[in-house]
Design a protein around this motif. Sequence first.
Motif, short mmCIF file in Angstrom:
data_model
loop_
_atom_site.label_atom_id
_atom_site.label_comp_id
_atom_site.label_asym_id
_atom_site.label_seq_id
_atom_site.Cartn_x
_atom_site.Cartn_y
_atom_site.Cartn_z
N LYS A 241 89.70 129.21 67.49
CA LYS A 241 90.30 130.06 66.60
C LYS A 241 90.07 130.11 65.19
N GLU B 54 86.72 132.09 65.15
CA GLU B 54 86.99 133.33 65.29
C GLU B 54 87.62 134.09 64.06
N ARG C 95 84.91 134.46 61.56
CA ARG C 95 83.84 135.62 62.14
C ARG C 95 84.44 137.22 61.81
N THR D 57 77.92 131.76 65.14
CA THR D 57 79.10 132.37 65.46
C THR D 57 79.47 133.76 64.51
N SER E 182 79.97 133.53 71.19
CA SER E 182 81.38 133.32 70.76
C SER E 182 81.68 132.00 70.20
N ALA E 183 82.60 131.94 69.46
CA ALA E 183 83.12 130.55 69.03
C ALA E 183 83.31 129.45 70.15
#
Length: 423
Positions: free
Chosen positions: A226, A229, A232, A397, A403-404
């Motif tokens: 999380k 993300e 990012r 990322t 993706s993470a």
Amino acid sequence: MTTRRRLATLTTALASTLAATGASAVEVNLVSGATGNAIAIYTELVKPWEEATGNTVTIVPMPSSTTDQFAQYRLWLAAQNPDIDVYTVDVIWAPQLADNFVDLTEAASEVIPEHFPSIIESQTVDGKLVALPFFTDAPALYYRKDLLDKHGASVPATWEEMTTTAQGIQDAERGEGNGDLWGYVFQGNAYEGLTCNALEWIKSFGGGQVIDADGTISVYNDNAVKALETARGWVGTISPPGVLSYTEEESRGVWQTGNAVFMRNWPYAYALGNSGDSPVKDKFDVAPLPSAGGDTTSAATLGGWNIAVSKYSPNQEAAISLALYMASAEFQKQHALMGAQLPTIIALYDDPDIAAQQPIIPRWKEIFLNAVPRPSAPTKVSYNEVSSKFWTAVHQTLAGNGSAAENLEILEIDLDDMKGGGW
Ligand code: GLC
């Protein structure tokens, strides 16, 4: 006694020690990173020592990025380079470089109790004090008071609030023609600084410390995912796409020209931001970095720099004398006043001059004392490799390459392999 007089007394004592041992004046080469105005400050602050000892100090400037600096140090030290006498070293490098440095335990025995014990401990490898504390570091969330006031926003306590406020002010200001304004700048380049930022994101999301103090690898977990993300999501929205190549100085460049609402940076940026010709002078303040809300807490990565003497120096006596001088209360006080660098000497946090001129320093004592160390102690000589795998996974990322979750899962497998039977 004035500071200059105290410096003179201290350095006269050092000079007589040198004279007593029959040493003649030498040139001492000191290597240091060139972040902010560090080189100008050191050039000024070593003068009393030069005057008192008759020695001269030549400062060899290094790139500002600690990662680039480390690569150069390793080459020089592997070659047993006799041309560098004194090294300024990042807090994380002690275990990796220890074999190349002189044990300073005895030379510093009288002054060791003045410093925070945790810093002395971080620079002690197998009972040997490999570097003297120079300054410590813990980052802040820099924010523009004027812009927050203008837009009726408060200082964000969570990353979500920071994101919303940054976006809101960025949109509103751009609407008014302030086209260069960004919401948030940080250190997104693929280097050690990104390790610091990402450790803060992950820890403050409740996702652990990448590798725990006992060596357990914990980086692949839902909260860490999380956290990455969230970060990012900033790239290209509230943070310029170029943030992926920013180190401390590029972030400060955008911030200090008045083009960012928020910035993550170390205390040195406080002094520079308030310097005479700075467009953001008196327009900003600092707060702890945000948390993720709920029962999570803010996290600041522990940074800092120390002074080591090379085993390959032909001028060890003078080099040790310079190292002691640079670690002294006299030097550290001036360094705090001129550069807002956090002292490692406990008493300086109660110094009224420092509190008046650089109020961030007494305010940052608790933040420093609670700062999160990077896993350099558990990973020992593997730290640089571990950190470089971590910052690479984070950078990928942020750049949208995987993706993470994917990148952290691969990282954890990779670190497990590396660890094998132990670091
Ligand atoms: C600061 C810190 C240092 C850290 C570096 C990362 O210089 O003091 O510990 O490694 O930033 O960029």
